[in-house]
Design a protein around this motif. Sequence first.
Motif, PDB file in Angstrom:
ATOM      1  N   VAL A  25     -61.467 -12.552  79.655  1.00 39.16           N
ATOM      2  CA  VAL A  25     -61.493 -12.624  81.103  1.00 39.16           C
ATOM      3  C   VAL A  25     -63.011 -13.256  81.593  1.00 39.16           C
ATOM      4  N   SER A  26     -63.916 -13.147  80.875  1.00 41.39           N
ATOM      5  CA  SER A  26     -65.241 -13.573  81.347  1.00 41.39           C
ATOM      6  C   SER A  26     -65.076 -15.041  81.237  1.00 41.39           C
ATOM      7  N   TYR A  27     -64.755 -15.462  80.172  1.00 42.14           N
ATOM      8  CA  TYR A  27     -64.504 -16.903  79.652  1.00 42.14           C
ATOM      9  C   TYR A  27     -63.598 -17.598  80.896  1.00 42.14           C
ATOM     10  N   LEU A  28     -62.739 -17.048  81.027  1.00 43.41           N
ATOM     11  CA  LEU A  28     -61.995 -17.437  82.284  1.00 43.41           C
ATOM     12  C   LEU A  28     -62.646 -17.810  83.379  1.00 43.41           C
ATOM     13  N   LYS A  29     -63.504 -16.601  83.733  1.00 43.18           N
ATOM     14  CA  LYS A  29     -64.242 -16.669  85.005  1.00 43.18           C
ATOM     15  C   LYS A  29     -65.238 -17.839  84.933  1.00 43.18           C
ATOM     16  N   THR A  30     -66.022 -17.837  83.836  1.00 37.83           N
ATOM     17  CA  THR A  30     -67.146 -19.124  83.603  1.00 37.83           C
ATOM     18  C   THR A  30     -66.388 -20.241  83.907  1.00 37.83           C
ATOM     19  N   LYS A  31     -65.306 -20.503  83.677  1.00 37.55           N
ATOM     20  CA  LYS A  31     -64.401 -21.884  83.643  1.00 37.55           C
ATOM     21  C   LYS A  31     -63.794 -22.057  84.789  1.00 37.55           C
ATOM     22  N   ASP A  32     -63.697 -21.102  85.802  1.00 36.49           N
ATOM     23  CA  ASP A  32     -62.779 -21.195  86.974  1.00 36.49           C
ATOM     24  C   ASP A  32     -61.247 -21.634  86.665  1.00 36.49           C
ATOM     25  N   LEU A  33     -60.894 -20.929  85.650  1.00 36.72           N
ATOM     26  CA  LEU A  33     -59.482 -21.125  85.468  1.00 36.72           C
ATOM     27  C   LEU A  33     -58.393 -20.212  86.184  1.00 36.72           C
ATOM     28  N   VAL A  34     -57.301 -20.346  86.515  1.00 37.26           N
ATOM     29  CA  VAL A  34     -56.437 -19.711  87.126  1.00 37.26           C
ATOM     30  C   VAL A  34     -55.567 -18.962  86.431  1.00 37.26           C
ATOM     31  N   SER A  35     -55.180 -17.875  86.401  1.00 41.44           N
ATOM     32  CA  SER A  35     -54.042 -16.985  85.861  1.00 41.44           C
ATOM     33  C   SER A  35     -53.345 -16.279  86.817  1.00 41.44           C
TER      34      SER A  35
ATOM     35  N   LEU B 214     -66.018 -10.152  99.048  1.00 36.45           N
ATOM     36  CA  LEU B 214     -65.427  -9.424  97.816  1.00 36.45           C
ATOM     37  C   LEU B 214     -64.455 -10.340  97.233  1.00 36.45           C
ATOM     38  N   GLU B 215     -64.595 -10.381  95.942  1.00 38.55           N
ATOM     39  CA  GLU B 215     -63.349 -11.053  95.180  1.00 38.55           C
ATOM     40  C   GLU B 215     -62.582 -10.015  94.018  1.00 38.55           C
ATOM     41  N   PHE B 216     -61.451 -10.050  94.223  1.00 37.37           N
ATOM     42  CA  PHE B 216     -60.820  -9.286  93.345  1.00 37.37           C
ATOM     43  C   PHE B 216     -59.450 -10.010  92.438  1.00 37.37           C
ATOM     44  N   ALA B 217     -59.716  -9.687  91.143  1.00 30.89           N
ATOM     45  CA  ALA B 217     -58.801 -10.432  90.119  1.00 30.89           C
ATOM     46  C   ALA B 217     -58.284  -9.834  89.152  1.00 30.89           C
ATOM     47  N   GLY B 218     -57.055 -10.019  88.437  1.00 25.82           N
ATOM     48  CA  GLY B 218     -56.646  -9.554  87.137  1.00 25.82           C
ATOM     49  C   GLY B 218     -55.829  -8.306  87.555  1.00 25.82           C
ATOM     50  N   GLY B 219     -55.314  -8.515  88.769  1.00 22.06           N
ATOM     51  CA  GLY B 219     -54.333  -7.245  89.207  1.00 22.06           C
ATOM     52  C   GLY B 219     -55.024  -6.322  90.203  1.00 22.06           C
ATOM     53  N   LEU B 220     -56.143  -6.450  90.516  1.00 23.72           N
ATOM     54  CA  LEU B 220     -56.914  -5.356  91.489  1.00 23.72           C
ATOM     55  C   LEU B 220     -56.806  -5.960  92.674  1.00 23.72           C
ATOM     56  N   GLU B 221     -56.245  -7.337  93.023  1.00 24.15           N
ATOM     57  CA  GLU B 221     -55.689  -7.718  94.568  1.00 24.15           C
ATOM     58  C   GLU B 221     -54.398  -6.977  94.765  1.00 24.15           C
ATOM     59  N   ASN B 222     -53.790  -6.229  94.094  1.00 20.48           N
ATOM     60  CA  ASN B 222     -52.701  -5.412  94.455  1.00 20.48           C
ATOM     61  C   ASN B 222     -53.026  -4.094  95.275  1.00 20.48           C
ATOM     62  N   LEU B 223     -54.449  -3.746  95.104  1.00 16.49           N
ATOM     63  CA  LEU B 223     -54.884  -2.600  95.633  1.00 16.49           C
ATOM     64  C   LEU B 223     -55.552  -3.177  97.180  1.00 16.49           C
ATOM     65  N   PHE B 224     -55.712  -4.092  97.350  1.00 20.25           N
ATOM     66  CA  PHE B 224     -56.262  -4.870  98.689  1.00 20.25           C
ATOM     67  C   PHE B 224     -55.315  -5.816  99.476  1.00 20.25           C
ATOM     68  N   GLU B 225     -54.027  -5.509  99.718  1.00 21.77           N
ATOM     69  CA  GLU B 225     -53.162  -5.938 100.244  1.00 21.77           C
ATOM     70  C   GLU B 225     -53.137  -7.609  99.833  1.00 21.77           C
TER      71      GLU B 225
ATOM     72  N   THR C 158     -71.841 -12.638  96.487  1.00 20.99           N
ATOM     73  CA  THR C 158     -70.238 -12.358  96.398  1.00 20.99           C
ATOM     74  C   THR C 158     -70.346 -11.515  95.132  1.00 20.99           C
ATOM     75  N   ILE C 159     -69.304 -10.450  95.400  1.00 19.22           N
ATOM     76  CA  ILE C 159     -69.282  -9.567  94.443  1.00 19.22           C
ATOM     77  C   ILE C 159     -67.678  -9.543  93.691  1.00 19.22           C
ATOM     78  N   SER C 160     -67.397  -9.868  92.509  1.00 15.41           N
ATOM     79  CA  SER C 160     -66.220 -10.166  92.018  1.00 15.41           C
ATOM     80  C   SER C 160     -65.989  -8.946  91.113  1.00 15.41           C
ATOM     81  N   PHE C 161     -64.693  -8.297  91.489  1.00 14.50           N
ATOM     82  CA  PHE C 161     -64.190  -7.246  90.472  1.00 14.50           C
ATOM     83  C   PHE C 161     -62.852  -7.924  89.778  1.00 14.50           C
ATOM     84  N   ILE C 162     -62.937  -7.790  88.328  1.00 19.42           N
ATOM     85  CA  ILE C 162     -61.849  -8.427  87.487  1.00 19.42           C
ATOM     86  C   ILE C 162     -61.251  -7.208  86.623  1.00 19.42           C
TER      87      ILE C 162
END
Lengths: 442, 97
Positions: A227-237, B5-16, B87-91
Amino acid sequence: MNKPCNSCKKDSKLVLRGVSFCNECFQERVCKRINAELNKRSQAIGGDKLLFVFTGSQENVAILDVLKQYKLKSRGTRSFSLQLLHINTYSLLAQTNNLNDEEEYFENLQTISKQFGFQFESVGLEINEKEKTFLDLLKSCSRYPSIQDELILIATRRKIYNYAHQNDFDVIIFSDTAEQLGFRTICLLGQGRGSSLASHVNICRNKKQTAISICYPAKHTQMGELVSYLKTKDLVSIKTPTVLDLTKKKKNYKSITQNFYNQLTNSKNSSALSIIKITDAIQWNEIDLKLLNKEVSKNENEKIKKQIENNESKETETKKEKVEEKEKENENENENENEKENENEKEKEKENEKEKETETEKETENEKEKEKEKENVNQEENNSNQNTEICHICWDSIPEELQEESLNEVKQEFEIEVTICEFCRSRIIPFVDFQLLKKALL
Amino acid sequence: MELTLEFAGGLENLFEQKKKHQVSLPKTIVTLEDLLGWLKENMLNNKTDELLTEEEDDLRSGIICFINEIDYALCGFLEYELQASDTISFISTIHGG
């Protein structure tokens, strides 16, 4: 103050188990781990067709990126072809009936695959899309998420293996990380299928029990790294639905295998014993021989045939040498005594004829023996074909001593003549609609 | 103070279902730990179990946090003092495919 990168001493951006990395060194570290796993299969990969199981999830996209770089670097004898296969479980698992959501999901998948310059083929689990048999099968056991998980795993694997065999792929690549394989191990343990663990990790079998290599290049990599690798490369999933999304109470793998842990200390059932079976069965060579029974016996028979041919060639050479020696002896004797030589020649001719007769007799006997050996070889091949029965649901092999029992029990209860392993009989069949199961998987 | 604030990996479901949020925080929110408390009260609507621990004072295991593209472990974990336009990102790494 940030600690500098452990490798290049530049400003660090990431921490992994207490070690600091800059983006480039971290990416390199992840690539090295995954490439090391691919290099183990380098002999298989070179010149071969690889099938990558594409889902579009975080770890899947990260590994696809690493795989693409690996492919670019592998040229000449180590080059290989890579194709993507997507197993469509969206309509089965997503908690939505909105068709637009599914369309959006596929559009997102396509943008991801185009990003890497690949196209993917999508295959569903339903035999007939109009009937939705598999969806109904999952609904019939909605009270048991572990059974649903098992059914989806079985059906997905069958679909992938069949596709790979039909299209002559040599290696199947899954993007499961260490955590996912760990969860899968625990689920298999809980299902009593731990002894088939190696078959999930090392090789796969189709219905005819022929084998294809499996590669998990990320099995020594954790999800957080990818996941961190993905973040560092700005790839979309994209977030892909899993069987856990089916559960109303947002269960995790721990909860759906909780029963297994509870039973572990109960001496009246076999949970602990199944763990011990795994430790016996998980040696690679043993699994290889058990699962590739046919191919091993075929190879052995070929070796026997070659030995027979080698023996024949040796015999003819020794015969030639003997004949040459005798001719030299005859010539020496003829120089000294003509009459005796004539008599001797006559006698020797008679002897030679006798020898020839005996030799022809021996040759006919050898031919008969060879024919018998070949017949035995063919019988063994036929026997091996008959002895390796498989479960018609999960395709795991059934031990010979249990085949008759499985055939009889299924015939008595359901009036069909197929073999089903004890695990599927005890874990799946009591909890699902058998007619739906028959339609979907048998 | 305004943050992204950025949310990814499914967390965006908690934030509309939105991955990016521009928020303006009161002056009482100083550290990252304060931000988590603010999120719980203002944006999560008590659905804290997917982002926070049971005690609701730390990030749940499996959640990665980046502060301006840098791992929050390098920035002092939850004691990091927020600055304007951070920019705070949560994944989430909980789910795989």
